[in-house]
Design a protein around this motif. Sequence first.
Motif, PDB file in Angstrom:
ATOM      1  N   ARG A 251      15.111   3.071  22.079  1.00 35.18           N
ATOM      2  CA  ARG A 251      13.830   3.258  22.784  1.00 35.18           C
ATOM      3  C   ARG A 251      13.409   4.732  22.733  1.00 35.18           C
ATOM      4  NH1 ARG A 251      12.166  -0.812  26.773  1.00 35.18           N
ATOM      5  NH2 ARG A 251      13.409  -2.683  26.420  1.00 35.18           N
ATOM      6  N   ALA A 252      14.380   5.651  22.892  1.00 32.49           N
ATOM      7  CA  ALA A 252      14.051   7.083  22.857  1.00 32.49           C
ATOM      8  C   ALA A 252      13.505   7.464  21.480  1.00 32.49           C
ATOM      9  CB  ALA A 252      15.293   7.914  23.194  1.00 32.49           C
TER      10      ALA A 252
ATOM     11  N   LEU B 266      10.682   4.962  28.871  1.00 32.74           N
ATOM     12  CA  LEU B 266      11.352   4.136  27.852  1.00 32.74           C
ATOM     13  C   LEU B 266      11.172   2.635  28.130  1.00 32.74           C
ATOM     14  CD1 LEU B 266      14.785   5.979  27.319  1.00 32.74           C
ATOM     15  CD2 LEU B 266      12.625   6.305  26.122  1.00 32.74           C
TER      16      LEU B 266
END
Length: 296
Positions: A97-98, A137
């Motif tokens: 997600r990052a 996120l």
Amino acid sequence: MVFLWYDSRAGCRFINDMLIFLFKRINIFRHLVPKGIFMQANFRKTDFIPQPKAAGDANKKTVIAVDGPAASGKGTLARKLAERLGYAYLDTGALYRAVGLATLESGGNPDSWQDVQTAVAIITRNLTPELLASPALRMPEVAEAASKVAAIPEVRQALLDYQRAFAANPPGNVGGAVLDGRDIGTVICPNADVKFFVTASVEERARRRFEELKSTSPDKGAILSQSQVLADLKRRDERDQSRATAPTKSAADAYVLDTTALNAQQALDQAISVIRAKFLSETNDNAAALRKPPQP
Ligand code: DC
């Protein structure tokens, strides 16, 4: 403190039980010992889970792999297991997600390695617990971008070392680590001590994700309908399961836990009984091996 001692030194159980008895019975102790110790002293005997240390290797960390599709309950289960066992916890989905978020922020296309590689370089240099816990996120567009970048083999390769190092040397000098994701039991930690594959029907997963969205971000909950959330989940499942590198799948030796009809506590109870049974049998095997006289 008492909990760790209790868990790791079965031979000292008598002294430990005496201490717990004193803590509970003698009122004056309440003013002398920190509150945390009192809470741990209420630890029930039936909660005991032996540690599966390999004979002769006291430094070996225990690894628990929790894989499964989105919104199956694997994150909640993994977090609770880590809390319960006193282990470190890593949500590996947050790594993807990052990378997905950094790619979107740079205006890049999450399907293209060309666009994603700068984001990967920045993220791998700056992986901190704060970054991985960032509420940004959790946005649906970031989940979608994460699923896309996760299909790029170079991205998976770049995030591999961090995950393996976390499992081998969890922060905080604890006895083990719980990692949740899609490929923990198959690729990242194929030798994990216990593996779970958590599933639930796609309709139930969509219901949970929709409720979560409504409570954490009311505006998104109003914009997206439950049927849109269901369609998003199906599309993400399909991409995560059909990609060529490390697709979402159960390891052959994983315990499959269907949470469709379970609440978080029931799922945790089942997982704890699996772990207890596995560790007890290993503790007995180790003890039997140590008792065996050396072969001539
Ligand atoms: O678990 P999650 O929904 O936060 O994961 C986000 C995306 O990252 C998901 O679509 C699949 C991908 N992922 C992965 O490919 N491998 C992992 N170990 C964890 C997540």
